[in-house]
Motif scaffolding. Structure first.
Motif, mmCIF file in Angstrom:
data_model
loop_
_atom_site.group_PDB
_atom_site.id
_atom_site.type_symbol
_atom_site.label_atom_id
_atom_site.label_comp_id
_atom_site.label_asym_id
_atom_site.label_seq_id
_atom_site.Cartn_x
_atom_site.Cartn_y
_atom_site.Cartn_z
ATOM 1 N N LEU A 142 0.755 -1.286 0.347
ATOM 2 C CA LEU A 142 -0.058 0.325 -0.039
ATOM 3 C C LEU A 142 0.494 0.738 -0.216
ATOM 4 O O LEU A 142 0.492 2.495 -0.851
ATOM 5 N N VAL A 143 2.250 1.274 0.703
ATOM 6 C CA VAL A 143 3.001 2.173 0.294
ATOM 7 C C VAL A 143 3.937 2.385 -0.596
ATOM 8 O O VAL A 143 3.798 3.335 -0.995
ATOM 9 N N GLN A 144 3.718 1.510 -1.250
ATOM 10 C CA GLN A 144 4.352 2.084 -2.665
ATOM 11 C C GLN A 144 2.904 2.243 -3.532
ATOM 12 O O GLN A 144 3.884 2.874 -4.722
ATOM 13 N N LYS A 145 2.129 1.792 -3.660
ATOM 14 C CA LYS A 145 0.743 2.523 -4.340
ATOM 15 C C LYS A 145 0.621 3.758 -4.276
ATOM 16 O O LYS A 145 0.713 4.857 -4.843
ATOM 17 N N LEU A 146 0.380 4.764 -2.751
ATOM 18 C CA LEU A 146 0.497 5.308 -2.626
ATOM 19 C C LEU A 146 1.512 6.300 -2.998
ATOM 20 O O LEU A 146 2.171 7.176 -3.269
ATOM 21 N N ASN A 147 3.133 5.973 -3.033
ATOM 22 C CA ASN A 147 3.923 6.844 -3.542
ATOM 23 C C ASN A 147 3.742 7.006 -5.684
ATOM 24 O O ASN A 147 4.529 8.104 -5.451
ATOM 25 N N TYR A 148 3.447 6.152 -5.682
ATOM 26 C CA TYR A 148 2.896 5.784 -7.639
ATOM 27 C C TYR A 148 2.667 6.909 -7.170
ATOM 28 O O TYR A 148 2.444 7.693 -8.356
#
Length: 275
Positions: free
Chosen positions: A175-181
């Motif tokens: 989820l953190v990676q998706k947010l950063n994207y």
């Protein structure tokens, strides 16, 4: 007898003169009416000319300040306004050359309806294009508002994610990676400030992805509740925890919502088998 003949001739001549006078009067009246119609049409041409000049200049000026799809759209509008402008000037020149006479009356009466119809069509095209121009000029404002809203929404999601990470000590990498994207995507949209059409399109896609991420956060909260419930069930059991639960827990810690939900179903099935 001669006197009577002279009187008849005089009467006939008088009647003929009266007819000629009446015909001349009626013709002059029709000519004046036709001249008034031509004058009204000329005024409408002047009105159309006045109305098309400003949007033509506005759309042409925007060409210097835009790029990409937005620039292309302004080019199309500018060309459209110029076409109307050229058509109006040409039609006005034709009107200025009209002279109402007995000989030209029939021709003018025949062509005038078509001239009026063409003018109405030009007005209709102009109004439609002016609306398109207004909408296109409004895109910049819409993009700025949408960008501000999306940034605020992403900031709120980031706060929620950070709170979950602190509370559970789970990394929630997926989820953190998706947010950063999504944050990177938003910053890239800002680089499209001269192409509002593309920027708005990309922002709408980003909005859909952001809504999907919010839904995953909601599902994540439900999974946390399930995990706490299961942990309470397994507490005090000396036997090794079911493998399905370990897989569920691993997916949950990584923030892999779909996998965690799939593993959770298997966990419940295993619990039923044990009973």
């Amino acid at each position: 007898m001669l006197t009577m003949t002279i009187q008849i001739v005089i009467t006939l001549v008088g009647a003929a003169l009266i007819i000629l006078v009446v015909q001349s009067f009626l013709q002059r009246k029709k000519n004046r009416f036709l001249e008034q119609e031509i004058e009204e049409l000329s005024k409408k041409h002047d009105q159309l000319l006045a109305e098309v000049l400003q949007p033509y200049h506005d759309s042409s000026d925007k060409l210097k300040l835009t790029r990409g799809k937005t620039k292309k759209r302004f080019e199309e509008l500018s060309e459209g306004f110029f076409t109307i402008l050229h058509a109006v000037k040409e039609a006005q020149q034709n009107l200025d050359g009209l002279r109402v006479t007995r000989a030209s009356y029939g021709t003018i009466v025949a062509v005038l309806p078509r001239a009026k119809s063409q003018l109405d069509e030009e007005f209709e095209k102009l109004n439609k294009m002016k609306t398109e121009l207004e909408q296109l000029e409004k895109e910049d404002t819409d993009v700025a508002i949408l960008e501000k809203e999306e940034r605020a929404q992403l900031e709120e999601i980031e706060k929620q994610l950070q709170a979950h990470v602190r509370k559970t000590d789970y990394p929630l990498n997926n989820l953190v990676q998706k947010l950063n994207y999504l944050k990177r995507e938003l910053n890239e949209v800002l680089a499209e400030d001269l192409d509002s059409i593309t920027a708005k399109h990309d922002l709408e896609h980003l909005q859909n992805d952001r809504i999907e991420l919010e839904k995953r956060l909601t599902r994540l909260q439900a999974l946390f509740r399930e995990q706490r419930h299961l942990a309470a069930q397994f507490e005090g059991i000396s036997a090794e925890l079911p493998e399905s639960y370990q897989r569920f827990l691993g997916s949950l810690q990584a923030g892999e919502v779909d996998r965690a939900e799939t593993h959770l179903k298997v966990v419940h099935e295993d619990i039923v088998k044990r009973v």
